[in-house]
Design an enzyme around this catalytic site. Structure first.
Site, PDB file in Angstrom:
ATOM      1  N   GLN A 201      92.634  40.889 -29.757  1.00  0.00           N
ATOM      2  CA  GLN A 201      91.541  41.716 -29.616  1.00  0.00           C
ATOM      3  C   GLN A 201      90.743  41.103 -28.546  1.00  0.00           C
ATOM      4  O   GLN A 201      90.046  39.914 -28.298  1.00  0.00           O
ATOM      5  CB  GLN A 201      90.447  41.529 -30.854  1.00  0.00           C
ATOM      6  CG  GLN A 201      91.219  41.979 -32.282  1.00  0.00           C
ATOM      7  CD  GLN A 201      91.456  43.354 -32.305  1.00  0.00           C
ATOM      8  OE1 GLN A 201      90.536  44.394 -32.431  1.00  0.00           O
ATOM      9  NE2 GLN A 201      92.560  43.691 -32.207  1.00  0.00           N
ATOM     10  N   ALA A 242      83.347  47.244 -37.675  1.00  0.00           N
ATOM     11  CA  ALA A 242      84.507  47.060 -36.986  1.00  0.00           C
ATOM     12  C   ALA A 242      84.786  47.179 -35.643  1.00  0.00           C
ATOM     13  O   ALA A 242      83.738  47.469 -34.848  1.00  0.00           O
ATOM     14  CB  ALA A 242      85.565  48.186 -37.692  1.00  0.00           C
ATOM     15  N   HIS A 243      86.013  47.012 -34.909  1.00  0.00           N
ATOM     16  CA  HIS A 243      86.009  46.813 -33.616  1.00  0.00           C
ATOM     17  C   HIS A 243      85.734  48.152 -33.005  1.00  0.00           C
ATOM     18  O   HIS A 243      86.150  49.137 -33.529  1.00  0.00           O
ATOM     19  CB  HIS A 243      87.505  46.424 -33.355  1.00  0.00           C
ATOM     20  CG  HIS A 243      88.648  46.849 -33.890  1.00  0.00           C
ATOM     21  ND1 HIS A 243      89.888  46.519 -33.721  1.00  0.00           N
ATOM     22  CD2 HIS A 243      88.817  48.222 -34.308  1.00  0.00           C
ATOM     23  CE1 HIS A 243      90.665  47.447 -34.333  1.00  0.00           C
ATOM     24  NE2 HIS A 243      90.066  48.433 -34.637  1.00  0.00           N
ATOM     25  N   ASN A 244      85.260  48.145 -31.412  1.00  0.00           N
ATOM     26  CA  ASN A 244      85.065  49.385 -30.881  1.00  0.00           C
ATOM     27  C   ASN A 244      83.976  50.177 -31.456  1.00  0.00           C
ATOM     28  O   ASN A 244      83.851  51.463 -30.801  1.00  0.00           O
ATOM     29  CB  ASN A 244      86.292  50.093 -30.513  1.00  0.00           C
ATOM     30  CG  ASN A 244      87.171  49.207 -29.708  1.00  0.00           C
ATOM     31  OD1 ASN A 244      88.459  48.751 -30.331  1.00  0.00           O
ATOM     32  ND2 ASN A 244      86.960  48.696 -28.603  1.00  0.00           N
ATOM     33  N   SER A 262      86.221  52.167 -34.163  1.00  0.00           N
ATOM     34  CA  SER A 262      86.112  53.365 -33.057  1.00  0.00           C
ATOM     35  C   SER A 262      85.134  54.425 -33.377  1.00  0.00           C
ATOM     36  O   SER A 262      85.193  55.417 -32.660  1.00  0.00           O
ATOM     37  CB  SER A 262      87.271  53.615 -32.657  1.00  0.00           C
ATOM     38  OG  SER A 262      88.275  52.694 -32.092  1.00  0.00           O
TER      39      SER A 262
END
Length: 348
Positions: A201, A242-244, A262
């Site tokens: 990441q 979560a990521h993004n 995302s």
């Protein structure tokens, strides 16, 4: 809220919260309480007409109240049309400082390359890694960890035991509660022949000004781009970002929400408790999502959205579940009946 060591006159409170004072401005106020429990020396508020029945009997020294109800109050009033907002401002006046420490604790481990702004407060056993920056007047509670190269903005407060990984940028005047983890790895793995290869990441986290993040909330760093929480957003306890993910400015998210990777949430949204948002979705501005809703597609229009089944007695719920399982069969039967009806109509 009970009494504190803080004290203000009604005139001072009216000035600070922007209210119209009707009554004795010299009255001293030392705390906040509900209409039912307020005593002399305390201030209360009326923001919901369902509590109007308690107004005439309140012992409060003053009430923050809309003008439409002011004449029904027998004590001093601070008139504000948005009395709940007035209550919020007043509560800040009586909120005691949560830290008693001052300066930099001798037990803090601070890298020589870290930059500390003027007037910072750093508690016991804090770790600040190389090239991190702590803004002017920031407060870092005991046991916090600030990773390499991370930036904590001016007057931002980290309650005890907050973890900020490397490469995180937090704006000014943010408030982050205990147990929050900012910048941990996003959940990224690539499948290969029954195994999983970890995806490093490489992004960061960017948090705007005036953001509040609740206890034990986790915000993952981006896989490549940054995870972004925009200015003025408010996140409750035990939320997973979560990521993004992008959370728009002034959006509020209640506890136990999970936002998958995302996805983008617009500005001025309200997300109820326990909502699940699937990945790679877009939710436009001014959307309200009620508690426990599962969002599986884009939301392109402002409005209120819900899903799920409300609680009912168990026996009724079991019957409805059985009927739900028969929906496909019932739909086929209806289709056959409709087709038969059309054939009969054609024959006529």
């Amino acid at each position: 809220m009970g009494k504190t060591d803080l004290s203000y006159t009604l005139a001072d409170i009216a000035f600070r919260i922007g209210a119209e004072l009707r009554g004795d401005g010299s009255v001293e106020v030392k705390g906040l309480a509900t209409l039912q429990k307020a005593q002399a020396g305390q201030i209360s508020f009326l923001a919901n007409k369902n509590y109007l029945k308690h107004l005439k009997d309140t012992c409060a020294s003053a009430v923050i109240i809309p003008s439409s109800f002011a004449d029904q109050c027998s004590t001093n009033v601070l008139v504000m049309e948005n009395s709940y907002f007035g209550y919020a401002l007043c509560s800040q006046l009586f909120s005691p400082q949560w830290w008693s420490m001052s300066g930099i604790s001798p037990s803090a481990a601070i890298s020589e390359s870290a930059k500390l702004g003027a007037g910072v407060t750093i508690g016991a056993n804090v770790v600040i890694e190389e090239d991190a920056e702590i803004g002017e007047g920031a407060v870092i509670g005991p046991g916090c960890y600030i990773g390499a190269g991370s930036i904590i903005g001016a007057k931002t407060q980290l309650r005890p035991n907050v973890t900020v990984y490397h490469g995180v940028n937090i704006g000014a005047r943010a408030l982050i509660h205990s147990g929050a983890v900012i910048g941990s790895d996003g959940f990224g793995f690539a499948p290969n022949k029954g195994d999983w290869a970890k995806i490093a990441q490489l992004g960061g986290v960017v948090i705007g000004d005036d953001v509040e993040i609740g206890a034990n909330t986790t915000i993952d760093r981006g896989a490549l781009d940054d995870t972004v929480i925009e200015t003025g957003a408010k996140l409750d306890n035990q939320i997973q970002i979560a990521h993004n993910v992008k959370v728009g400015a002034y959006t509020v998210i209640a506890a136990c929400v999970g936002v998958s990777g995302s996805s983008s949430i617009g500005k001025h949204c309200m997300i109820g408790g326990g909502v699940g948002i699937a990945g790679h979705l877009e939710i436009t501005d001014q959307v309200q999502i009620t508690g426990m809703t599962l969002v599986t597609h884009n939301i392109k229009e402002p409005g209120v959205y819900s899903s799920g089944t409300a609680v009912e007695p168990n026996a009724s719920w079991r019957k409805n579940v059985a009927r739900f399982r028969q929906l496909d069969q019932l739909a086929r039967r209806v289709r056959v009946l409709e087709q038969g009806g059309r054939r009969k109509s054609d024959a006529d």
